[in-house]
Write a protein that holds these residues in place. Sequence first.
Motif, PDB file in Angstrom:
ATOM      1  N   UNK A   1       0.811  -1.226   0.000  1.00  0.00           N
ATOM      2  CA  UNK A   1       0.000   0.000   0.000  1.00  0.00           C
ATOM      3  C   UNK A   1       0.844   1.275   0.000  1.00  0.00           C
ATOM      4  N   UNK A   2       2.165   1.138   0.060  1.00  0.00           N
ATOM      5  CA  UNK A   2       3.045   2.300   0.142  1.00  0.00           C
ATOM      6  C   UNK A   2       3.596   2.678  -1.227  1.00  0.00           C
ATOM      7  N   UNK A   3       3.862   3.968  -1.388  1.00  0.00           N
ATOM      8  CA  UNK A   3       4.546   4.470  -2.575  1.00  0.00           C
ATOM      9  C   UNK A   3       5.910   4.956  -2.108  1.00  0.00           C
ATOM     10  N   UNK A   4       6.965   4.441  -2.741  1.00  0.00           N
ATOM     11  CA  UNK A   4       8.344   4.701  -2.334  1.00  0.00           C
ATOM     12  C   UNK A   4       9.077   5.510  -3.392  1.00  0.00           C
ATOM     13  N   UNK A   5       9.955   6.372  -2.933  1.00  0.00           N
ATOM     14  CA  UNK A   5      10.757   7.221  -3.814  1.00  0.00           C
ATOM     15  C   UNK A   5      12.163   6.659  -3.931  1.00  0.00           C
ATOM     16  N   UNK A   6      12.637   6.547  -5.159  1.00  0.00           N
ATOM     17  CA  UNK A   6      14.036   6.224  -5.451  1.00  0.00           C
ATOM     18  C   UNK A   6      14.587   7.364  -6.299  1.00  0.00           C
ATOM     19  N   UNK A   7      15.776   7.842  -5.948  1.00  0.00           N
ATOM     20  CA  UNK A   7      16.366   8.947  -6.699  1.00  0.00           C
ATOM     21  C   UNK A   7      17.880   8.863  -6.624  1.00  0.00           C
ATOM     22  N   UNK A   8      18.518   9.563  -7.558  1.00  0.00           N
ATOM     23  CA  UNK A   8      19.970   9.591  -7.642  1.00  0.00           C
ATOM     24  C   UNK A   8      20.395  11.035  -7.855  1.00  0.00           C
ATOM     25  N   UNK A   9      21.345  11.498  -7.062  1.00  0.00           N
ATOM     26  CA  UNK A   9      21.820  12.877  -7.171  1.00  0.00           C
ATOM     27  C   UNK A   9      23.340  12.880  -7.347  1.00  0.00           C
ATOM     28  N   UNK A  10      23.845  14.006  -7.812  1.00  0.00           N
ATOM     29  CA  UNK A  10      25.291  14.214  -7.912  1.00  0.00           C
ATOM     30  C   UNK A  10      25.642  15.336  -6.941  1.00  0.00           C
ATOM     31  N   UNK A  11      26.507  15.036  -5.980  1.00  0.00           N
ATOM     32  CA  UNK A  11      26.877  16.002  -4.946  1.00  0.00           C
ATOM     33  C   UNK A  11      28.371  16.255  -5.011  1.00  0.00           C
ATOM     34  N   UNK A  12      28.740  17.523  -5.119  1.00  0.00           N
ATOM     35  CA  UNK A  12      30.149  17.938  -5.095  1.00  0.00           C
ATOM     36  C   UNK A  12      30.308  18.987  -4.006  1.00  0.00           C
ATOM     37  N   UNK A  13      31.157  18.708  -3.030  1.00  0.00           N
ATOM     38  CA  UNK A  13      31.394  19.643  -1.937  1.00  0.00           C
ATOM     39  C   UNK A  13      32.580  20.543  -2.270  1.00  0.00           C
ATOM     40  N   UNK A  14      32.484  21.784  -1.833  1.00  0.00           N
ATOM     41  CA  UNK A  14      33.601  22.711  -2.018  1.00  0.00           C
ATOM     42  C   UNK A  14      34.732  22.335  -1.055  1.00  0.00           C
ATOM     43  N   UNK A  15      35.955  22.766  -1.341  1.00  0.00           N
ATOM     44  CA  UNK A  15      37.065  22.495  -0.420  1.00  0.00           C
ATOM     45  C   UNK A  15      36.796  23.049   0.982  1.00  0.00           C
ATOM     46  N   UNK A  16      36.099  24.178   1.066  1.00  0.00           N
ATOM     47  CA  UNK A  16      35.766  24.762   2.372  1.00  0.00           C
ATOM     48  C   UNK A  16      34.848  23.836   3.160  1.00  0.00           C
ATOM     49  N   UNK A  17      33.880  23.226   2.484  1.00  0.00           N
ATOM     50  CA  UNK A  17      32.968  22.303   3.161  1.00  0.00           C
ATOM     51  C   UNK A  17      33.708  21.040   3.600  1.00  0.00           C
ATOM     52  N   UNK A  18      34.600  20.541   2.776  1.00  0.00           N
ATOM     53  CA  UNK A  18      35.378  19.353   3.140  1.00  0.00           C
ATOM     54  C   UNK A  18      36.241  19.623   4.379  1.00  0.00           C
ATOM     55  N   UNK A  19      36.844  20.818   4.445  1.00  0.00           N
ATOM     56  CA  UNK A  19      37.643  21.185   5.620  1.00  0.00           C
ATOM     57  C   UNK A  19      36.761  21.271   6.861  1.00  0.00           C
ATOM     58  N   UNK A  20      35.575  21.841   6.705  1.00  0.00           N
ATOM     59  CA  UNK A  20      34.656  22.000   7.842  1.00  0.00           C
ATOM     60  C   UNK A  20      34.207  20.634   8.374  1.00  0.00           C
TER      61      UNK A  20
END
Length: 194
Positions: free
Chosen positions: A47-66
């Motif tokens: 009875x459930x409807x499920x979501x499947x998805x695929x994304x591309x994520x690239x973090x900046x060097x500042x985010x990687x350091x954090x």
Amino acid sequence: MTASFMLYCKKIRQLFFAISLLLFVDVAQAASNSLHIRSANLITFEDDVLLNADAEINLSPEMEKAILKGFTFNFLIEFQLVLPRQYWFNDEVVTTTQQVSLSYHALSRQYIVMRNEQQRTFASLDAAIEDLSVIQDLKVFQKSDVEKGEQYQAVLLMRLDHKKLPKALQVEGYASSDWKMSSQRFEWSPNIFK
């Protein structure tokens, strides 16, 4: 007179070049920090409807350091099912939000992805980002929430939740493109009653 005019034109050209270079550098930095939804679909399970998805994520060097410094990044996955109306606003049928967090544990030297109280650990940031970028079997609504024969529109959005950033990063996040991450609105017409 002609020499001063030529000098003036040369200074304008230099100023234009400097501004163009700054804009190019800003665009190049923003390109290193991106979130893009590649695909999404809905499947039914009982009875459930499920979501499947695929994304591309690239973090900046500042985010990687954090992340290495111990900051946790919370991402919001926002799904909405609407019934388009021709002469009025679309009817919102369902809205579902899921929070997924990415962090680093310094003692174990592992990256942690938390999704629905479920924790997964990874030895590398790339592996953690790969897991973060896959949405699998997320329950978004039940079949009883929709009517057979209607043509629904599904919308998916994924973004970094600025409200959950530490205060120091919240201030910087509004001023710098390094901390702005939001996908495009991914829209499709699902066939729920296959």
